[in-house]
Design a protein around this motif. Structure first.
Motif, mmCIF file in Angstrom:
data_model
loop_
_atom_site.group_PDB
_atom_site.id
_atom_site.type_symbol
_atom_site.label_atom_id
_atom_site.label_comp_id
_atom_site.label_asym_id
_atom_site.label_seq_id
_atom_site.Cartn_x
_atom_site.Cartn_y
_atom_site.Cartn_z
ATOM 1 N N ASN A 1 0.836 -1.204 0.000
ATOM 2 C CA ASN A 1 0.000 0.000 0.000
ATOM 3 C C ASN A 1 0.867 1.249 0.000
ATOM 4 O O ASN A 1 1.610 1.497 0.953
ATOM 5 C CB ASN A 1 -0.894 0.004 1.241
ATOM 6 C CG ASN A 1 -1.766 -1.234 1.343
ATOM 7 O OD1 ASN A 1 -2.827 -1.322 0.750
ATOM 8 N ND2 ASN A 1 -1.304 -2.228 2.111
ATOM 9 N N HIS A 2 0.781 2.046 -1.085
ATOM 10 C CA HIS A 2 1.527 3.297 -1.179
ATOM 11 C C HIS A 2 0.732 4.425 -0.530
ATOM 12 O O HIS A 2 -0.448 4.627 -0.854
ATOM 13 C CB HIS A 2 1.764 3.682 -2.652
ATOM 14 C CG HIS A 2 2.500 2.661 -3.450
ATOM 15 N ND1 HIS A 2 3.860 2.703 -3.634
ATOM 16 C CD2 HIS A 2 2.061 1.566 -4.127
ATOM 17 C CE1 HIS A 2 4.233 1.680 -4.392
ATOM 18 N NE2 HIS A 2 3.156 0.970 -4.702
ATOM 19 N N PHE A 3 1.358 5.197 0.363
ATOM 20 C CA PHE A 3 0.724 6.366 0.977
ATOM 21 C C PHE A 3 1.279 7.637 0.329
ATOM 22 O O PHE A 3 2.406 7.643 -0.196
ATOM 23 C CB PHE A 3 0.974 6.374 2.486
ATOM 24 C CG PHE A 3 0.135 5.374 3.239
ATOM 25 C CD1 PHE A 3 -0.922 5.792 4.036
ATOM 26 C CD2 PHE A 3 0.394 4.011 3.145
ATOM 27 C CE1 PHE A 3 -1.709 4.872 4.729
ATOM 28 C CE2 PHE A 3 -0.379 3.085 3.830
ATOM 29 C CZ PHE A 3 -1.431 3.518 4.631
ATOM 30 N N VAL A 4 0.513 8.712 0.387
ATOM 31 C CA VAL A 4 0.884 9.938 -0.319
ATOM 32 C C VAL A 4 2.153 10.581 0.246
ATOM 33 O O VAL A 4 2.811 11.376 -0.425
ATOM 34 C CB VAL A 4 -0.268 10.962 -0.296
ATOM 35 C CG1 VAL A 4 -1.468 10.438 -1.067
ATOM 36 C CG2 VAL A 4 -0.656 11.326 1.136
ATOM 37 N N CYS A 5 2.535 10.225 1.472
ATOM 38 C CA CYS A 5 3.726 10.796 2.099
ATOM 39 C C CYS A 5 5.017 10.123 1.630
ATOM 40 O O CYS A 5 6.114 10.554 1.987
ATOM 41 C CB CYS A 5 3.623 10.681 3.616
ATOM 42 S SG CYS A 5 3.481 8.967 4.197
ATOM 43 N N GLY A 6 4.890 9.071 0.839
ATOM 44 C CA GLY A 6 6.064 8.325 0.407
ATOM 45 C C GLY A 6 6.302 7.061 1.212
ATOM 46 O O GLY A 6 7.123 6.227 0.837
ATOM 47 N N GLY A 7 5.595 6.915 2.322
ATOM 48 C CA GLY A 7 5.699 5.687 3.091
ATOM 49 C C GLY A 7 4.827 4.593 2.486
ATOM 50 O O GLY A 7 4.024 4.838 1.584
ATOM 51 N N PHE A 8 4.981 3.399 2.985
ATOM 52 C CA PHE A 8 4.165 2.296 2.480
ATOM 53 C C PHE A 8 3.971 1.249 3.571
ATOM 54 O O PHE A 8 4.735 1.180 4.539
ATOM 55 C CB PHE A 8 4.788 1.662 1.225
ATOM 56 C CG PHE A 8 6.144 1.040 1.426
ATOM 57 C CD1 PHE A 8 6.296 -0.332 1.621
ATOM 58 C CD2 PHE A 8 7.294 1.822 1.368
ATOM 59 C CE1 PHE A 8 7.550 -0.906 1.784
ATOM 60 C CE2 PHE A 8 8.565 1.258 1.524
ATOM 61 C CZ PHE A 8 8.690 -0.111 1.743
ATOM 62 N N VAL A 9 2.922 0.476 3.406
ATOM 63 C CA VAL A 9 2.601 -0.607 4.335
ATOM 64 C C VAL A 9 2.555 -1.912 3.556
ATOM 65 O O VAL A 9 1.858 -2.015 2.541
ATOM 66 C CB VAL A 9 1.252 -0.368 5.035
ATOM 67 C CG1 VAL A 9 0.839 -1.609 5.840
ATOM 68 C CG2 VAL A 9 1.328 0.845 5.956
ATOM 69 N N VAL A 10 3.308 -2.885 4.030
ATOM 70 C CA VAL A 10 3.259 -4.226 3.459
ATOM 71 C C VAL A 10 2.369 -5.071 4.362
ATOM 72 O O VAL A 10 2.674 -5.268 5.542
ATOM 73 C CB VAL A 10 4.666 -4.848 3.354
ATOM 74 C CG1 VAL A 10 4.575 -6.285 2.829
ATOM 75 C CG2 VAL A 10 5.553 -4.005 2.445
ATOM 76 N N ALA A 11 1.252 -5.526 3.806
ATOM 77 C CA ALA A 11 0.328 -6.386 4.544
ATOM 78 C C ALA A 11 0.523 -7.822 4.071
ATOM 79 O O ALA A 11 0.509 -8.091 2.874
ATOM 80 C CB ALA A 11 -1.110 -5.938 4.308
ATOM 81 N N VAL A 12 0.728 -8.706 5.022
ATOM 82 C CA VAL A 12 1.003 -10.110 4.713
ATOM 83 C C VAL A 12 -0.047 -10.985 5.374
ATOM 84 O O VAL A 12 -0.327 -10.845 6.572
ATOM 85 C CB VAL A 12 2.404 -10.519 5.212
ATOM 86 C CG1 VAL A 12 2.686 -11.982 4.844
ATOM 87 C CG2 VAL A 12 3.474 -9.610 4.634
ATOM 88 N N SER A 13 -0.626 -11.874 4.587
ATOM 89 C CA SER A 13 -1.561 -12.869 5.106
ATOM 90 C C SER A 13 -0.981 -14.240 4.793
ATOM 91 O O SER A 13 -0.559 -14.503 3.666
ATOM 92 C CB SER A 13 -2.928 -12.703 4.439
ATOM 93 O OG SER A 13 -3.823 -13.706 4.878
ATOM 94 N N PHE A 14 -0.932 -15.115 5.794
ATOM 95 C CA PHE A 14 -0.366 -16.443 5.544
ATOM 96 C C PHE A 14 -1.140 -17.517 6.274
ATOM 97 O O PHE A 14 -1.709 -17.291 7.344
ATOM 98 C CB PHE A 14 1.122 -16.492 5.923
ATOM 99 C CG PHE A 14 1.420 -16.396 7.389
ATOM 100 C CD1 PHE A 14 1.651 -17.532 8.150
ATOM 101 C CD2 PHE A 14 1.483 -15.157 8.025
ATOM 102 C CE1 PHE A 14 1.938 -17.444 9.507
ATOM 103 C CE2 PHE A 14 1.769 -15.056 9.378
ATOM 104 C CZ PHE A 14 1.997 -16.207 10.117
ATOM 105 N N GLN A 15 -1.176 -18.693 5.646
ATOM 106 C CA GLN A 15 -1.817 -19.852 6.240
ATOM 107 C C GLN A 15 -0.853 -20.476 7.247
ATOM 108 O O GLN A 15 0.220 -20.954 6.879
ATOM 109 C CB GLN A 15 -2.189 -20.865 5.158
ATOM 110 C CG GLN A 15 -3.273 -20.380 4.203
ATOM 111 C CD GLN A 15 -4.585 -20.125 4.920
ATOM 112 O OE1 GLN A 15 -5.010 -20.896 5.773
ATOM 113 N NE2 GLN A 15 -5.242 -19.024 4.571
#
Length: 401
Positions: free
Chosen positions: A148-162
């Protein structure tokens, strides 16, 4: 903590695709051990890793991570496959090479909208792709990653795993390897080991388990029991995962990323949890861990007898410690995450109402940690008061615990 949503933002999906290994790999069916099939881990786990924009920030995090994913899957090729049910109901993994589901998204706000992830806002669900709850296990991917790209230049990596495919340390090892490939490594520094056959019934021997830290677990157990006003005569318990990878003889090899944990539950009556000193409760937890003898571990693995009701009993508290899983070391090229948080939601809200997860504090402030709980705000406020009172009693005033 559950709270009605105040952090509102919009997430726009830019692209969704399957990322296969960059090299062709043979198709095969892989064995999953009884530890992989135990009820405790037949769940989906999710994590948010937050990265700030900085001078050496990645120009295109999604592209970098997607390309690294295709490379690291050459080593973690089972994660590009799919789970399959056998006739006896147990799971195995079919190496189909289909790939990992990868989602790129943009967010119309800055990272500040997330705060320190101290409140479980419903809008956070938008950061993570989720299969519908009625999706068959054969159609749920072992790993899903959303950048997920945010407008401030930061980002969030969301991980889903079994969780059936790898435990918390296993997914941490995979993510660190993914970060290394993003930074130009030829291969992961820790080469992954599948080898679930090492835990086939009748094939194992076990050392005695080592003791671990119990005081933090005890503090939360006492505070929550007080807040819920449980009858003093009722049995209450505290459940936690015990890592047994190094307890096998020989120990499971470095790089093993399958499930290597068993659940343990310490139990007593609510009166004792509330009124006895912490040292009394610490001893109960220690004795529970000591009771996980080599004979017991061999027995549960050989006969497939595992506890299955720890999530349903509200008098039971479930603790999970994420501080040692390696998530805080995942670097895609612009530094380690500034914050990490689990996120568990079903259609009606949080689905682990009696769970607590320990994580490092944002940016490792003051070398502290925080406990994330799934409970109504009013109960959580009371819990905070109780925890502070216990800390003041045993630490500030120097009382013996």
């Amino acid at each position: 903590m559950e709270k009605s949503g105040l952090a509102e933002f919009n997430v726009k999906i830019v692209e969704s695709c399957l990322v296969p290994p960059c090299l062709p790999l043979p198709r095969c069916t892989l064995y999953l051990s009884n530890l992989d099939n135990q009820p405790l881990v037949r769940i989906n786990s999710n994590a948010l890793l937050v990265y700030e924009g900085c001078e050496n920030a990645l120009a295109d995090p999604a592209k970098t991570i997607r390309e690294a994913l295709s490379k690291v899957l050459v080593y973690y090729y089972p994660l590009a496959g799919r789970l399959r049910k056998k006739e006896d109901g147990k799971l195995q993994l079919e190496c189909t090479g289909e790939g990992v589901l990868f989602v790129e998204a943009t967010v119309d706000n800055s990272l500040s909208v997330l705060g320190d992830l101290d409140k479980l806002e419903p809008s956070f669900k938008k950061l993570l792709f989720r299969f519908p709850s009625d999706t068959a296990i054969e159609d749920v991917h072992p790993i899903v990653i959303q950048v997920n790209h945010f407008v401030c230049g930061g980002f969030v990596v969301a991980v889903s795993f079994q969780h059936m495919v790898c435990d918390g340390r296993g997914i941490g090892q995979f993510l660190k390897g993914l970060g290394e490939m993003a930074r130009g490594y030829v291969k992961p520094s820790i080469e992954p080991v599948w080898d679930r056959e090492l835990l086939k019934p009748g094939n194992i021997s076990v050392h005695d388990l080592e003791s671990t830290k119990e005081k933090i677990e005890t503090l939360v157990w006492q505070a929550r029991t007080k807040v819920l006003e449980i009858s003093h005569t009722q049995n209450v318990s505290i459940s936690f995962a015990v890592d047994v990878k190094r307890s096998f003889n020989p120990p499971l090899p470095n790089g093993y990323y399958g499930n290597g944990v068993v659940a343990a539950s310490a139990q007593t009556i609510a009166h004792d949890v509330i009124n006895q000193p912490l040292s009394y409760l610490v001893n109960i937890i220690k004795k529970t861990k000591i009771s996980l003898t080599n004979e017991y571990l061999r027995s549960i693995i050989d006969t497939d007898r595992f506890s299955s009701n720890i999530y349903s009993n509200q008098a039971n508290i479930i603790l999970s410690d994420w501080r040692w899983l390696g998530f805080d070391e995942v670097d895609f090229g612009s530094g380690s995450p500034v914050n990490i948080s689990p996120i568990y939601w079903n259609e009606n809200g949080p689905n682990i109402s009696n769970g607590f997860v320990f994580v490092h504090s944002p940016k490792r402030k003051f070398d502290a940690f925080k406990a994330i709980a799934w409970m109504p705000s009013q109960e959580f406020n009371l819990l905070e008061i109780e925890i502070k009172a216990i800390i003041n009693k045993y630490l500030v005033n120097g009382s013996r615990c």
